[in-house]
Scaffold this motif. Structure first.
Motif, PDB file in Angstrom:
ATOM      1  N   LEU A 169       0.722  -1.276   0.002  1.00  0.00           N
ATOM      2  CA  LEU A 169      -0.144  -0.046  -0.091  1.00  0.00           C
ATOM      3  C   LEU A 169       0.919   1.386  -0.208  1.00  0.00           C
ATOM      4  CD1 LEU A 169      -2.867   1.275   0.509  1.00  0.00           C
ATOM      5  CD2 LEU A 169      -2.501   1.192   2.797  1.00  0.00           C
ATOM      6  N   PHE A 170       0.550   2.096  -0.834  1.00  0.00           N
ATOM      7  CA  PHE A 170       1.257   3.492  -0.889  1.00  0.00           C
ATOM      8  C   PHE A 170       0.264   4.479  -0.617  1.00  0.00           C
ATOM      9  CE2 PHE A 170       3.422   7.403  -2.910  1.00  0.00           C
ATOM     10  CZ  PHE A 170       4.504   7.219  -2.019  1.00  0.00           C
ATOM     11  N   HIS A 171       0.146   4.887   0.841  1.00  0.00           N
ATOM     12  CA  HIS A 171      -0.908   5.917   1.229  1.00  0.00           C
ATOM     13  C   HIS A 171      -0.223   7.183   2.004  1.00  0.00           C
ATOM     14  CE1 HIS A 171      -4.808   6.665   2.677  1.00  0.00           C
ATOM     15  NE2 HIS A 171      -5.249   5.473   3.011  1.00  0.00           N
ATOM     16  N   ASN A 172      -1.360   8.175   2.253  1.00  0.00           N
ATOM     17  CA  ASN A 172      -0.584   9.260   2.920  1.00  0.00           C
ATOM     18  C   ASN A 172      -1.205   9.641   4.059  1.00  0.00           C
ATOM     19  OD1 ASN A 172      -3.118  10.503   2.379  1.00  0.00           O
ATOM     20  ND2 ASN A 172      -2.568  11.075   0.192  1.00  0.00           N
ATOM     21  N   LEU A 173      -1.042  10.938   4.632  1.00  0.00           N
ATOM     22  CA  LEU A 173      -1.492  11.239   5.714  1.00  0.00           C
ATOM     23  C   LEU A 173      -3.078  10.944   6.361  1.00  0.00           C
ATOM     24  CD1 LEU A 173      -2.971  14.194   6.665  1.00  0.00           C
ATOM     25  CD2 LEU A 173      -1.050  14.594   5.507  1.00  0.00           C
ATOM     26  N   THR A 174      -3.845  10.935   5.078  1.00  0.00           N
ATOM     27  CA  THR A 174      -5.315  10.799   5.230  1.00  0.00           C
ATOM     28  C   THR A 174      -5.502   9.420   6.068  1.00  0.00           C
ATOM     29  OG1 THR A 174      -7.440  11.291   4.370  1.00  0.00           O
ATOM     30  CG2 THR A 174      -6.146   9.827   3.330  1.00  0.00           C
ATOM     31  N   PHE A 175      -4.456   8.328   5.972  1.00  0.00           N
ATOM     32  CA  PHE A 175      -4.742   6.956   6.290  1.00  0.00           C
ATOM     33  C   PHE A 175      -5.029   7.215   7.936  1.00  0.00           C
ATOM     34  CE2 PHE A 175      -2.325   2.666   6.146  1.00  0.00           C
ATOM     35  CZ  PHE A 175      -3.892   2.048   6.706  1.00  0.00           C
ATOM     36  N   SER A 176      -4.056   8.239   8.685  1.00  0.00           N
ATOM     37  CA  SER A 176      -4.193   8.378  10.127  1.00  0.00           C
ATOM     38  C   SER A 176      -5.826   8.666  10.530  1.00  0.00           C
ATOM     39  CB  SER A 176      -3.485   9.306  10.640  1.00  0.00           C
ATOM     40  OG  SER A 176      -2.138   9.126  10.247  1.00  0.00           O
ATOM     41  N   THR A 177      -6.333   9.502   9.946  1.00  0.00           N
ATOM     42  CA  THR A 177      -7.613  10.266  10.005  1.00  0.00           C
ATOM     43  C   THR A 177      -8.795   9.160   9.617  1.00  0.00           C
ATOM     44  OG1 THR A 177      -8.125  11.491   8.055  1.00  0.00           O
ATOM     45  CG2 THR A 177      -7.112  12.568   9.987  1.00  0.00           C
ATOM     46  N   THR A 178      -8.593   8.496   8.607  1.00  0.00           N
ATOM     47  CA  THR A 178      -9.749   7.558   8.043  1.00  0.00           C
ATOM     48  C   THR A 178      -9.778   6.373   9.307  1.00  0.00           C
ATOM     49  OG1 THR A 178      -8.205   6.381   6.446  1.00  0.00           O
ATOM     50  CG2 THR A 178      -9.939   7.995   5.894  1.00  0.00           C
ATOM     51  N   ASN A 200       3.778  10.526   2.607  1.00  0.00           N
ATOM     52  CA  ASN A 200       3.165   9.543   1.508  1.00  0.00           C
ATOM     53  C   ASN A 200       4.236   8.368   1.813  1.00  0.00           C
ATOM     54  OD1 ASN A 200       1.271  10.603  -1.059  1.00  0.00           O
ATOM     55  ND2 ASN A 200       2.639  12.238  -0.036  1.00  0.00           N
ATOM     56  N   GLY A 201       3.754   7.128   2.217  1.00  0.00           N
ATOM     57  CA  GLY A 201       4.449   5.984   2.616  1.00  0.00           C
ATOM     58  C   GLY A 201       3.939   4.665   2.147  1.00  0.00           C
ATOM     59  N   TYR A 202       5.063   3.699   2.501  1.00  0.00           N
ATOM     60  CA  TYR A 202       4.548   2.439   2.140  1.00  0.00           C
ATOM     61  C   TYR A 202       4.153   1.361   3.195  1.00  0.00           C
ATOM     62  CZ  TYR A 202       6.936   2.903  -2.542  1.00  0.00           C
ATOM     63  OH  TYR A 202       7.012   3.344  -3.848  1.00  0.00           O
ATOM     64  N   PHE A 203       3.510   0.451   2.944  1.00  0.00           N
ATOM     65  CA  PHE A 203       2.709  -0.368   4.254  1.00  0.00           C
ATOM     66  C   PHE A 203       2.778  -1.590   3.363  1.00  0.00           C
ATOM     67  CE2 PHE A 203       1.444   3.654   5.198  1.00  0.00           C
ATOM     68  CZ  PHE A 203       1.444   3.914   6.598  1.00  0.00           C
ATOM     69  N   ALA A 204       3.074  -2.845   4.276  1.00  0.00           N
ATOM     70  CA  ALA A 204       2.722  -4.225   3.930  1.00  0.00           C
ATOM     71  C   ALA A 204       1.631  -4.742   4.713  1.00  0.00           C
ATOM     72  CB  ALA A 204       4.038  -5.046   3.989  1.00  0.00           C
ATOM     73  N   PRO A 205       1.018  -5.769   4.184  1.00  0.00           N
ATOM     74  CA  PRO A 205       0.157  -6.413   5.323  1.00  0.00           C
ATOM     75  C   PRO A 205       0.802  -6.887   6.546  1.00  0.00           C
ATOM     76  CG  PRO A 205      -0.109  -7.333   3.111  1.00  0.00           C
ATOM     77  CD  PRO A 205       1.209  -6.672   3.084  1.00  0.00           C
ATOM     78  N   ALA A 206       0.282  -6.883   7.689  1.00  0.00           N
ATOM     79  CA  ALA A 206       0.689  -7.315   8.952  1.00  0.00           C
ATOM     80  C   ALA A 206       0.912  -8.613   8.775  1.00  0.00           C
ATOM     81  CB  ALA A 206      -0.221  -7.147   9.941  1.00  0.00           C
ATOM     82  N   ARG A 207       2.028  -9.361   9.561  1.00  0.00           N
ATOM     83  CA  ARG A 207       2.491 -10.512   9.615  1.00  0.00           C
ATOM     84  C   ARG A 207       3.521 -10.953   8.229  1.00  0.00           C
ATOM     85  NH1 ARG A 207      -2.504 -10.336  10.455  1.00  0.00           N
ATOM     86  NH2 ARG A 207      -3.253 -11.234   8.475  1.00  0.00           N
ATOM     87  N   THR A 208       3.870  -9.769   7.548  1.00  0.00           N
ATOM     88  CA  THR A 208       4.696 -10.094   6.620  1.00  0.00           C
ATOM     89  C   THR A 208       6.182 -10.185   7.337  1.00  0.00           C
ATOM     90  OG1 THR A 208       3.497  -8.588   4.976  1.00  0.00           O
ATOM     91  CG2 THR A 208       6.117  -9.164   4.611  1.00  0.00           C
ATOM     92  N   PRO A 209       6.872 -11.251   6.783  1.00  0.00           N
ATOM     93  CA  PRO A 209       8.002 -11.603   7.399  1.00  0.00           C
ATOM     94  C   PRO A 209       9.128 -10.611   7.520  1.00  0.00           C
ATOM     95  CG  PRO A 209       7.359 -13.375   6.300  1.00  0.00           C
ATOM     96  CD  PRO A 209       6.417 -12.329   5.868  1.00  0.00           C
ATOM     97  N   VAL A 224       3.819   7.570  12.427  1.00  0.00           N
ATOM     98  CA  VAL A 224       2.349   6.975  11.851  1.00  0.00           C
ATOM     99  C   VAL A 224       1.406   6.549  13.012  1.00  0.00           C
ATOM    100  CG1 VAL A 224       0.797   5.424  10.690  1.00  0.00           C
ATOM    101  CG2 VAL A 224       2.900   6.241   9.637  1.00  0.00           C
ATOM    102  N   HIS A 225       1.984   5.869  13.870  1.00  0.00           N
ATOM    103  CA  HIS A 225       1.048   5.601  15.136  1.00  0.00           C
ATOM    104  C   HIS A 225       0.983   6.825  15.901  1.00  0.00           C
ATOM    105  CE1 HIS A 225       1.985   0.963  14.894  1.00  0.00           C
ATOM    106  NE2 HIS A 225       1.637   1.225  13.574  1.00  0.00           N
ATOM    107  N   SER A 226       1.990   7.618  16.284  1.00  0.00           N
ATOM    108  CA  SER A 226       1.778   8.855  16.980  1.00  0.00           C
ATOM    109  C   SER A 226       0.712   9.847  16.253  1.00  0.00           C
ATOM    110  CB  SER A 226       3.181   9.573  17.281  1.00  0.00           C
ATOM    111  OG  SER A 226       3.788  10.015  16.057  1.00  0.00           O
ATOM    112  N   GLN A 227       0.819   9.803  15.049  1.00  0.00           N
ATOM    113  CA  GLN A 227      -0.399  10.769  14.435  1.00  0.00           C
ATOM    114  C   GLN A 227      -1.701  10.143  14.606  1.00  0.00           C
ATOM    115  OE1 GLN A 227      -0.574  11.233  10.007  1.00  0.00           O
ATOM    116  NE2 GLN A 227       0.614  13.155  10.386  1.00  0.00           N
ATOM    117  N   VAL A 228      -1.947   8.840  14.556  1.00  0.00           N
ATOM    118  CA  VAL A 228      -3.238   8.240  14.541  1.00  0.00           C
ATOM    119  C   VAL A 228      -3.721   8.747  16.044  1.00  0.00           C
ATOM    120  CG1 VAL A 228      -4.638   6.305  14.994  1.00  0.00           C
ATOM    121  CG2 VAL A 228      -2.950   6.440  13.052  1.00  0.00           C
ATOM    122  N   ALA A 229      -2.949   8.525  17.036  1.00  0.00           N
ATOM    123  CA  ALA A 229      -2.942   8.668  18.328  1.00  0.00           C
ATOM    124  C   ALA A 229      -3.506  10.304  18.708  1.00  0.00           C
ATOM    125  CB  ALA A 229      -1.921   8.408  19.404  1.00  0.00           C
ATOM    126  N   ALA A 230      -2.891  11.341  17.947  1.00  0.00           N
ATOM    127  CA  ALA A 230      -3.140  12.467  17.972  1.00  0.00           C
ATOM    128  C   ALA A 230      -4.577  13.137  17.572  1.00  0.00           C
ATOM    129  CB  ALA A 230      -2.044  13.289  17.267  1.00  0.00           C
TER     130      ALA A 230
END
Length: 326
Positions: A91-100, A255-264, A307-313
């Motif tokens: 996934l290539f997402h941006n900061l709106t990932f935090s708000t959604t 704008n950043g990259y994510f993989a599914p959780a549990r990716t080795p 990312v996690h700190s932005q979601v918490a904020a």
């Protein structure tokens, strides 16, 4: 004692070797799909395609961008959350990932979350988000827009990339803190939002600086604020939201990259190393800077914290404003 400690250190190094070798030896089993959760044409899409071209050259497999827009990016994100954790779907997402994420949780219908279902890899680019007005709106900054909106017989329209998106959150914060009214108009992505602003159908909106840089420089759209903590290098004359009395609207763009959780971990390590190396390549880095952005390439730990700190904020703001993804 010294001998035992030396053996322990040596053993620790030996223990790391297999993981290091696995990280270096992992190769994709076929094309890598990069899901961009917005329509083609916006900054996130443009950056994803620039990186895909470079990564295709360096990784020896095709890196293909797939646009899956809608619901503020949550439709495309859900595709990746449910994908196999094998490094083949990113996934290539941006900061709106935090708000959604926060808005879906608040609505009690969160099919996925950043913390639970995704493994952050690295930032592709840090891109300031700008607040914009249509050319015929008679203001030059955010304070003036707030004053102008209060005088209108009908509330002006503001656009976002969907309920629960960054601009939806920012629009509602500005209304609350500025004491003026606006009507929300959701779009499937930033590109159609900007087109409606250029046509004068939407008076106010937000976009990543890269996408609208030429429109701002030509005067087709007028920047009134940047959401970042500091002024944008490409638009130093535009004050921040904090400078104009709206500190609750401040958000750092990325704008950043994510993989599914549990990716080795070996797969994540290889992907982070490849993307970080691409961000440093002279031609790609220069192109990113031309877009008004800054190349990324931070560590997985750094991006995860960011990312996690932005979601918490944003969670308290989402709850206070009763913001929901529909």
């Amino acid at each position: 004692m010294i001998a035992r400690r030396s053996l322990a250190v040596a053993g620790f190094g030996i223990g790391l070797a297999p993981a290091f070798l696995r990280a270096q030896s992992w190769t994709p089993n076929g094309p890598i799909r990069v899901v961009v959760p917005f329509p083609a044409g916006g900054t996130t899409d443009v950056l994803a395609r620039l990186y895909a071209q470079r990564l295709t050259e360096t990784m020896g497999v095709s890196v293909v961008v797939e646009n899956r827009g809608g619901a503020g990016g949550s439709i495309g994100a859900d595709v990746v959350a449910k994908a196999a954790p094998d490094g083949q779907t990113l996934l290539f997402h941006n900061l709106t990932f935090s708000t959604t994420t926060a808005a879906m949780e608040h609505a009690g219908r969160a099919p996925h979350s950043i913390e639970r279902d995704f493994a952050p890899i690295t930032v592709g680019a840090n891109v300031p988000m700008m607040l914009l007005v249509a050319r015929d709106v008679p203001v030059t900054n955010l304070r003036e827009f707030a004053a102008w909106a209060k005088t209108q017989p009908t509330p002006p329209f503001y656009g976002s990339t969907g309920p629960g998106s960054t601009m939806n959150l920012v629009g509602e914060v500005l209304k609350r803190d500025g004491g003026f009214a606006m009507e929300h108009v959701p779009f499937r992505g930033a590109a159609p939002l900007v087109q409606d602003m250029l046509a004068g159908r939407i008076q106010f909106g937000g976009d990543q600086l890269s996408s609208s840089l030429q429109n701002m420089r030509s005067g087709a759209l007028k920047p009134v604020a940047t959401l970042s903590a500091t002024r944008a290098t490409a638009m130093p004359q535009v004050p921040t939201v904090r400078e104009q009395g709206f500190p609750n609207a401040e958000l750092q763009g990325w704008n950043g990259y994510f993989a599914p959780a549990r990716t080795p971990e070996p797969i994540l390590a290889r992907l982070q190393a490849e993307i970080a190396a691409a961000s440093r390549h002279p031609s790609l880095a220069a192109r990113i800077v031309e877009l008004g952005a800054e190349p990324g390439g931070n560590s997985r730990a750094e991006f995860t914290q960011q990312v996690h700190s932005q979601v918490a904020a944003v969670r308290p703001l989402v709850q206070a404003l009763n913001l929901r993804v529909e």
